[in-house]
Design a protein around this motif. Structure first.
Motif, PDB file in Angstrom:
ATOM      1  N   GLU A 224     -12.500  10.958 -59.461  1.00  0.00           N
ATOM      2  CA  GLU A 224     -12.547  12.279 -60.083  1.00  0.00           C
ATOM      3  C   GLU A 224     -12.863  13.384 -59.086  1.00  0.00           C
ATOM      4  OE1 GLU A 224     -14.050  13.102 -63.902  1.00  0.00           O
ATOM      5  OE2 GLU A 224     -14.179  11.005 -64.502  1.00  0.00           O
ATOM      6  N   GLN A 225     -13.472  13.043 -57.949  1.00  0.00           N
ATOM      7  CA  GLN A 225     -13.760  14.051 -56.937  1.00  0.00           C
ATOM      8  C   GLN A 225     -12.936  13.800 -55.664  1.00  0.00           C
ATOM      9  OE1 GLN A 225     -16.528  13.261 -59.208  1.00  0.00           O
ATOM     10  NE2 GLN A 225     -15.713  15.201 -59.931  1.00  0.00           N
ATOM     11  N   ASP A 226     -11.718  13.311 -55.857  1.00  0.00           N
ATOM     12  CA  ASP A 226     -10.797  13.122 -54.745  1.00  0.00           C
ATOM     13  C   ASP A 226     -10.573  14.470 -54.056  1.00  0.00           C
ATOM     14  OD1 ASP A 226      -8.549  12.685 -53.082  1.00  0.00           O
ATOM     15  OD2 ASP A 226      -7.789  11.129 -54.422  1.00  0.00           O
ATOM     16  N   ASN A 227     -10.805  14.530 -52.744  1.00  0.00           N
ATOM     17  CA  ASN A 227     -10.678  15.777 -52.015  1.00  0.00           C
ATOM     18  C   ASN A 227      -9.352  15.884 -51.265  1.00  0.00           C
ATOM     19  OD1 ASN A 227     -12.134  13.625 -50.392  1.00  0.00           O
ATOM     20  ND2 ASN A 227     -11.554  15.028 -48.751  1.00  0.00           N
ATOM     21  N   SER A 228      -8.438  14.952 -51.488  1.00  0.00           N
ATOM     22  CA  SER A 228      -7.127  15.012 -50.845  1.00  0.00           C
ATOM     23  C   SER A 228      -6.005  15.079 -51.874  1.00  0.00           C
ATOM     24  CB  SER A 228      -6.918  13.792 -49.943  1.00  0.00           C
ATOM     25  OG  SER A 228      -7.770  13.838 -48.818  1.00  0.00           O
TER      26      SER A 228
END
Length: 297
Positions: free
Chosen positions: A162-166
């Motif tokens: 849910e907090q994928d930064n890509s």
């Protein structure tokens, strides 16, 4: 975000690694550089930049072209890079995106773009449209008709941090929705969902970044997907939730059973939750892309 205007901040000096091809970890194409200490006060311009990132890409008409990361994801892919030679912060164009645009969209023999001078939001949308049309038959990975896969007994467990930064989390949800709409057109919501989850299941991982946990939120991460898949395919044990393990912190080693989308966790206390469907929450994950005149899956 406006409530942070005027807040003072301090960031210690450190060595930083650009992502290159690494996606949250150092890999080929990445580089390491020194960053000096920083301090100052959050300005209205700072907030406007962060808000623009969170809002996602729109063209000059205000039409959405792409979605963005979830709140809680880091902005690593949007960071500038300190140049020790010029003693200044400069644009960091990762080799992953820059080389693709140069070689395959602009069709020039360059390993990366040199700058974004003159590049507008409309330019970015046009790049995306050109690439999507030009390479539809060779690079498209989101076509939603999985009939052949399904009819041959295929099973699919799809999960996304849910907090994928890509890669934005909502892009996986958009694909899941596309498969559901294409495979089961005209069916009621409950019936199409029942049919889809018999062979294709999507799980969101709270606190997870790309290919690992978020350092600020060391939440659960799936540990035994292969065994889950073997039990499903060979023994007919269809998963209803996905086993995951907290990696660190006070709850390290704790097993949590992830909710199958579109249900979401509703916490009872610090360690237990129910999986519930909330229409308002579901709609926040639903996007359309009117900046393009073709379907975007």
């Amino acid at each position: 975000m406006s409530s942070t205007i005027g807040t003072k901040y301090y960031c210690a000096a450190e060595s930083a690694t650009s992502q290159g091809f690494g996606f949250s970890k150092r890999a080929e194409g990445s580089s390491t550089s020194y960053e000096p200490a920083q301090n100052g006060t959050v300005t209205a311009q700072d907030v406007a930049v962060a808000q623009a990132i969170v809002n996602g890409l729109h063209n000059s008409k205000g039409e959405r072209a792409y979605l963005s990361w979830q709140i809680g994801a880091t902005f690593e892919d949007a960071e500038t890079e300190w140049n020790n030679n010029t003693n200044a912060w400069e644009l960091d164009i990762t080799s992953l995106g820059g080389e693709f645009v140069a070689k395959f969209v602009e069709l020039v023999d360059l390993d990366n773009l040199s700058s974004f001078d003159g590049v507008t939001y409309d330019t970015l949308v046009e790049w995306m449209n050109t690439a999507m049309v030009r390479y539809m038959d060779t690079l498209q990975t989101t076509l939603p008709d999985l009939t052949t896969f399904h009819e041959n007994g295929g099973k699919l467990i799809h999960y996304h941090g849910e907090q994928d930064n890509s890669v934005p989390t909502a892009s996986s949800i958009h694909y899941w929705q596309s498969v559901r709409d294409i495979m089961y057109p005209g069916m009621s919501s409950s019936k199409s969902l029942s049919k889809l989850k018999d062979w294709y299941q999507l799980y969101l991982i709270p606190g997870a970044a790309h290919c690992g946990t978020n350092s600020l939120q060391p939440g659960p991460y799936p540990e035994d997907n292969m065994q889950t898949m073997i039990n499903w395919v060979e023994n007919g044990v269809k998963p209803m939730r996905l086993n995951s393990t907290v990696s660190s912190g006070d709850y390290a080693g704790e097993t949590q059973m992830l909710c199958q989308f579109p249900t979401r966790p509703l916490w009872k206390d610090n360690s237990t939750f129910d999986c519930v469907f909330d229409k308002a929450s579901y709609e926040t994950w639903t996007y359309e892309f009117p900046a393009f005149k073709v379907p975007v899956y």
